[in-house]
Write a protein that holds these residues in place. Structure first.
Motif, PDB file in Angstrom:
ATOM      1  N   ASP A  91     -31.044  29.228   4.894  1.00 55.27           N
ATOM      2  CA  ASP A  91     -31.800  28.125   4.321  1.00 55.27           C
ATOM      3  C   ASP A  91     -30.827  27.011   3.992  1.00 55.27           C
ATOM      4  O   ASP A  91     -29.765  27.275   3.402  1.00 55.27           O
ATOM      5  CB  ASP A  91     -32.528  28.563   3.048  1.00 55.27           C
ATOM      6  CG  ASP A  91     -33.554  29.637   3.325  1.00 55.27           C
ATOM      7  OD1 ASP A  91     -34.511  29.353   4.071  1.00 55.27           O
ATOM      8  OD2 ASP A  91     -33.396  30.766   2.823  1.00 55.27           O
ATOM      9  N   GLY A  92     -31.182  25.801   4.361  1.00 54.04           N
ATOM     10  CA  GLY A  92     -30.292  24.683   4.081  1.00 54.04           C
ATOM     11  C   GLY A  92     -31.064  23.413   3.829  1.00 54.04           C
ATOM     12  O   GLY A  92     -32.250  23.318   4.150  1.00 54.04           O
ATOM     13  N   THR A  93     -30.367  22.438   3.249  1.00 52.98           N
ATOM     14  CA  THR A  93     -30.958  21.134   2.961  1.00 52.98           C
ATOM     15  C   THR A  93     -29.885  20.063   3.035  1.00 52.98           C
ATOM     16  O   THR A  93     -28.766  20.269   2.570  1.00 52.98           O
ATOM     17  CB  THR A  93     -31.555  21.096   1.528  1.00 52.98           C
ATOM     18  OG1 THR A  93     -32.525  22.114   1.398  1.00 52.98           O
ATOM     19  CG2 THR A  93     -32.186  19.754   1.218  1.00 52.98           C
ATOM     20  N   TYR A  94     -30.250  18.925   3.624  1.00 55.32           N
ATOM     21  CA  TYR A  94     -29.480  17.692   3.492  1.00 55.32           C
ATOM     22  C   TYR A  94     -30.311  16.783   2.606  1.00 55.32           C
ATOM     23  O   TYR A  94     -31.487  16.530   2.891  1.00 55.32           O
ATOM     24  CB  TYR A  94     -29.304  16.977   4.833  1.00 55.32           C
ATOM     25  CG  TYR A  94     -28.153  17.441   5.688  1.00 55.32           C
ATOM     26  CD1 TYR A  94     -26.829  17.275   5.283  1.00 55.32           C
ATOM     27  CD2 TYR A  94     -28.386  17.994   6.942  1.00 55.32           C
ATOM     28  CE1 TYR A  94     -25.779  17.667   6.098  1.00 55.32           C
ATOM     29  CE2 TYR A  94     -27.345  18.384   7.760  1.00 55.32           C
ATOM     30  CZ  TYR A  94     -26.038  18.217   7.332  1.00 55.32           C
ATOM     31  OH  TYR A  94     -25.002  18.607   8.145  1.00 55.32           O
ATOM     32  N   LEU A  95     -29.720  16.279   1.531  1.00 54.28           N
ATOM     33  CA  LEU A  95     -30.377  15.329   0.644  1.00 54.28           C
ATOM     34  C   LEU A  95     -29.527  14.070   0.587  1.00 54.28           C
ATOM     35  O   LEU A  95     -28.330  14.136   0.293  1.00 54.28           O
ATOM     36  CB  LEU A  95     -30.537  15.926  -0.763  1.00 54.28           C
ATOM     37  CG  LEU A  95     -31.152  15.009  -1.812  1.00 54.28           C
ATOM     38  CD1 LEU A  95     -32.579  14.614  -1.423  1.00 54.28           C
ATOM     39  CD2 LEU A  95     -31.151  15.695  -3.172  1.00 54.28           C
ATOM     40  N   LEU A  96     -30.142  12.918   0.881  1.00 58.51           N
ATOM     41  CA  LEU A  96     -29.444  11.641   0.920  1.00 58.51           C
ATOM     42  C   LEU A  96     -29.872  10.768  -0.242  1.00 58.51           C
ATOM     43  O   LEU A  96     -31.058  10.680  -0.551  1.00 58.51           O
ATOM     44  CB  LEU A  96     -29.768  10.903   2.227  1.00 58.51           C
ATOM     45  CG  LEU A  96     -29.059  11.367   3.496  1.00 58.51           C
ATOM     46  CD1 LEU A  96     -29.196  12.835   3.774  1.00 58.51           C
ATOM     47  CD2 LEU A  96     -29.542  10.558   4.686  1.00 58.51           C
TER      48      LEU A  96
END
Length: 145
Positions: A91-96
């Motif tokens: 599970d992963g996330t990129y948050l900008l």
């Protein structure tokens, strides 16, 4: 709940420019060391990837995996494992977030491998994957390619 590893970096570009590079999966082999092949299998109504097949070589972990992607607005993308040979979960996330004249990118990752691995070693592997990905993303975006 599984522990996750996260790290952040500031990239000198607008969030939209950063997300454009993140969303261009088929170019991942050009700038990520671990992704050897990438193929978008399905897209959403906006043309963004919903399912992507990745052939990975991250040293100890070599895998052919399919990930499902969820887009939250224009500044966040998360993924979860659909299928894999080596992993039980991913599970992963990129948050900008805008940061001055650039963008702060936070990458969060949780990996569970099918083979037994000490938690400390797993966290270290996650950290290496995250740091390499963020460095590669920064270089790719700031180079303007």
């Amino acid at each position: 709940m599984a522990e996750h590893t996260s790290s952040s970096i500031t990239i000198e570009a607008a969030p939209a420019e950063v997300m454009a590079v993140i969303a261009d999966f088929e170019r991942y082999p050009d700038w990520t060391g671990e992704v050897k092949e990438a193929e978008v299998l399905a897209t959403d109504e906006r043309g963004r990837a919903k399912e992507v097949r990745l052939v990975m070589d991250a040293g100890a972990i070599k895998d052919d995996q399919t990930l499902g992607y969820t887009w939250t607005g224009d500044d966040e993308v998360s993924w979860t494992l659909v299928k894999s040979q080596m992993l039980r979960s991913l599970d992963g996330t990129y948050l900008l977030k805008p940061a001055g004249s650039g963008t702060q990118v936070t990458y969060r990752l949780t990996v569970d491998v099918k083979i037994p691995m000490l938690g400390m070693i797993k966290r270290k592997a996650e950290k290496v994957i995250i740091d390499r990905a963020l460095a590669g993303l920064k270089k790719r975006v700031e180079s303007g390619e």
